[in-house]
Enzyme design. Structure first.
Site, PDB file in Angstrom:
ATOM      1  N   HIS A 171       0.834  -1.207   0.000  1.00 23.39           N
ATOM      2  CA  HIS A 171       0.000   0.000   0.000  1.00 23.39           C
ATOM      3  C   HIS A 171       0.869   1.257   0.000  1.00 23.39           C
ATOM      4  O   HIS A 171       0.703   2.154  -0.841  1.00 23.39           O
ATOM      5  CB  HIS A 171      -0.906  -0.027   1.239  1.00 23.39           C
ATOM      6  CG  HIS A 171      -1.867   1.112   1.331  1.00 23.39           C
ATOM      7  ND1 HIS A 171      -3.187   1.022   0.937  1.00 23.39           N
ATOM      8  CD2 HIS A 171      -1.707   2.387   1.775  1.00 23.39           C
ATOM      9  CE1 HIS A 171      -3.791   2.176   1.136  1.00 23.39           C
ATOM     10  NE2 HIS A 171      -2.914   3.027   1.646  1.00 23.39           N
ATOM     11  N   GLU A 172       1.809   1.322   0.941  1.00 25.83           N
ATOM     12  CA  GLU A 172       2.651   2.515   1.043  1.00 25.83           C
ATOM     13  C   GLU A 172       3.599   2.640  -0.147  1.00 25.83           C
ATOM     14  O   GLU A 172       3.932   3.748  -0.570  1.00 25.83           O
ATOM     15  CB  GLU A 172       3.445   2.489   2.355  1.00 25.83           C
ATOM     16  CG  GLU A 172       2.578   2.485   3.608  1.00 25.83           C
ATOM     17  CD  GLU A 172       1.575   3.627   3.668  1.00 25.83           C
ATOM     18  OE1 GLU A 172       1.863   4.708   3.122  1.00 25.83           O
ATOM     19  OE2 GLU A 172       0.491   3.430   4.248  1.00 25.83           O
ATOM     20  N   HIS A 175       1.715   4.455  -2.798  1.00 23.74           N
ATOM     21  CA  HIS A 175       1.788   5.907  -2.570  1.00 23.74           C
ATOM     22  C   HIS A 175       3.149   6.454  -3.006  1.00 23.74           C
ATOM     23  O   HIS A 175       3.236   7.499  -3.670  1.00 23.74           O
ATOM     24  CB  HIS A 175       1.607   6.215  -1.076  1.00 23.74           C
ATOM     25  CG  HIS A 175       0.200   6.138  -0.593  1.00 23.74           C
ATOM     26  ND1 HIS A 175      -0.845   6.792  -1.200  1.00 23.74           N
ATOM     27  CD2 HIS A 175      -0.338   5.499   0.491  1.00 23.74           C
ATOM     28  CE1 HIS A 175      -1.971   6.558  -0.538  1.00 23.74           C
ATOM     29  NE2 HIS A 175      -1.689   5.768   0.486  1.00 23.74           N
ATOM     30  N   HIS A 178       3.686   6.605  -6.721  1.00 20.72           N
ATOM     31  CA  HIS A 178       2.881   7.714  -7.244  1.00 20.72           C
ATOM     32  C   HIS A 178       3.623   9.033  -7.017  1.00 20.72           C
ATOM     33  O   HIS A 178       3.752   9.867  -7.933  1.00 20.72           O
ATOM     34  CB  HIS A 178       1.522   7.726  -6.546  1.00 20.72           C
ATOM     35  CG  HIS A 178       0.495   8.589  -7.213  1.00 20.72           C
ATOM     36  ND1 HIS A 178      -0.820   8.659  -6.779  1.00 20.72           N
ATOM     37  CD2 HIS A 178       0.565   9.430  -8.270  1.00 20.72           C
ATOM     38  CE1 HIS A 178      -1.489   9.499  -7.551  1.00 20.72           C
ATOM     39  NE2 HIS A 178      -0.671   9.984  -8.453  1.00 20.72           N
TER      40      HIS A 178
END
Length: 382
Positions: A171-172, A175, A178
């Site tokens: 998940h991180e 981020h 991105h």
């Protein structure tokens, strides 16, 4: 737990009412037609994005009701309460990994995004020390991706070696990638991305990891664990956050109609909404009526709906990329590089997802149904 909030219901009600009045004052002062329009206008998000989300999720509530009925059957309880939703459906699946194994799984899982993406992430995790993984004295709890323009996208987490931590890393990392692409592609003033799209890349990477793990783990209990985890993610992020968004919209509409907010009114409306969303298989206990008092997002001025739109966009884009069309991958990578060079809905539209339509949300609910079907078949083998 909720009884303590009841002790302060009048004070909390007044705080929440004051916040709604503030939103209304600011909307009127700037000649907006509603609080919702005032909140969405700065990001050029049409009202249809919010209203179609609520409409589509309400139409898809039979899927959530089906899941609640399945839970009741598996847990073998005469009455299913809301607190039973958090009970695992399988015996504990003991998948333990060291941090290096978790890193490798995440790197392997992003292969569908191409060699460049994979190599950048591998270098970041293994050579450039993007991650501070372990618990330490006085270290902040939780996990997040940080950094700034010109720096690496650093990740803080508290790795304990359980499978959930691998998903947290994925998940991180979503981020962080991105942020990496936005900051290395866009000039400083466009290098940040909107909250509206912030959860897309992270949820996308979780979907990639789930698909990868389902290829590695073949025992029914392990697969049940993985599939139910994804079902729970959709339930919590799409259905529950949309319920919050609908309740927040109701709060603002009441204030716009000059109707005073009272604890009794809010408890009645919130309990009624829980009954609608969770369906006839669930007993709606009296204590849930005060839950609105402990949800901080109701003060955030139409923030929470972006969790639901984010997971819908992420699942739709992940499905497109997995279908194997090179153009879909290019569109997604360009979205990651977009930063805030365009409005968030437009960036997603260029990537292939129109959030002003009902299609992405309906696709997410279809995915939820598909996962439920897979779960039901697996449970027959146990």
């Amino acid at each position: 737990y909720h009884h303590h909030y009841l002790s302060y219901q009048n004070s909390i009600n007044d705080l929440l009412s004051g916040q709604m009045q503030t939103h209304l004052f600011n909307a009127k002062a700037r000649n907006y037609s509603s609080c919702l329009q005032a909140a969405l206008f700065p990001k050029n998000v049409e009202l249809d994005v919010y209203t179609s989300l609520i409409k589509s999720v309400n139409e898809g509530l039979p899927s959530l009701h089906r899941y609640m009925q399945l839970r009741k059957k598996i847990l073998q309880v005469e009455t299913l309460h809301l607190y039973d939703i958090y009970v695992p459906l399988t015996k504990s699946v003991d998948i333990k990994l060291c941090y290096q194994e978790a890193e490798q799984l995440v790197i392997e899982s992003v292969a569908p995004l191409g060699k460049e993406y994979q190599s950048i992430l591998e270098k970041g995790l293994k050579e450039q020390r993007w991650v501070d993984p372990y618990e330490n004295e006085n270290k902040r709890s939780g996990a997040y991706s940080s950094g700034c323009f010109g720096s690496f996208p650093y990740i803080l987490m508290n790795f304990k070696g359980i499978l959930r931590d691998v998903f947290t890393l994925a998940h991180e990392a979503g981020h962080s990638m991105h942020s990496y692409y936005s900051r290395t592609t866009q000039p400083y003033h466009y290098s940040d991305y909107s909250i509206f799209v912030a959860e897309v890349a992270s949820t996308f990477n979780e979907d990639l990891l789930t698909r990868h793990l389902l290829k590695k783990y073949h025992r029914p209990q392990e697969r049940i664990f993985l599939i139910n985890q994804q079902i729970e993610d959709i339930r919590a992020t799409l259905f529950r956050q949309t319920m919050f968004a609908e309740f927040e919209l109701l709060l603002h509409k009441l204030v716009e109609a000059n109707q005073p907010l009272t604890p009794q009114l809010l408890k009645e409306e919130y309990k009624k909404m829980n009954a609608t969303y969770f369906g006839p298989a669930v007993v709606i206990d009296e204590e849930i009526a005060i839950e609105w008092a402990r949800i901080p997002h109701f003060y955030y001025n139409f923030y929470v709906f972006q969790y639901a739109t984010g997971i819908s966009a992420a699942l739709a884009l992940a499905e497109k990329v997995h279908q194997g069309q090179p153009s879909d991958l290019d569109h997604y990578l360009n979205f990651l590089k977009g930063g805030s060079s365009d409005y968030p809905v437009q960036l997603l539209k260029k990537a292939g997802v129109d959030m002003s339509s009902t299609a992405p949300v309906k696709a997410a609910i279809k995915k939820f149904d598909q996962l439920l079907g897979e779960l039901e078949e697996l449970l027959k083998t146990c």
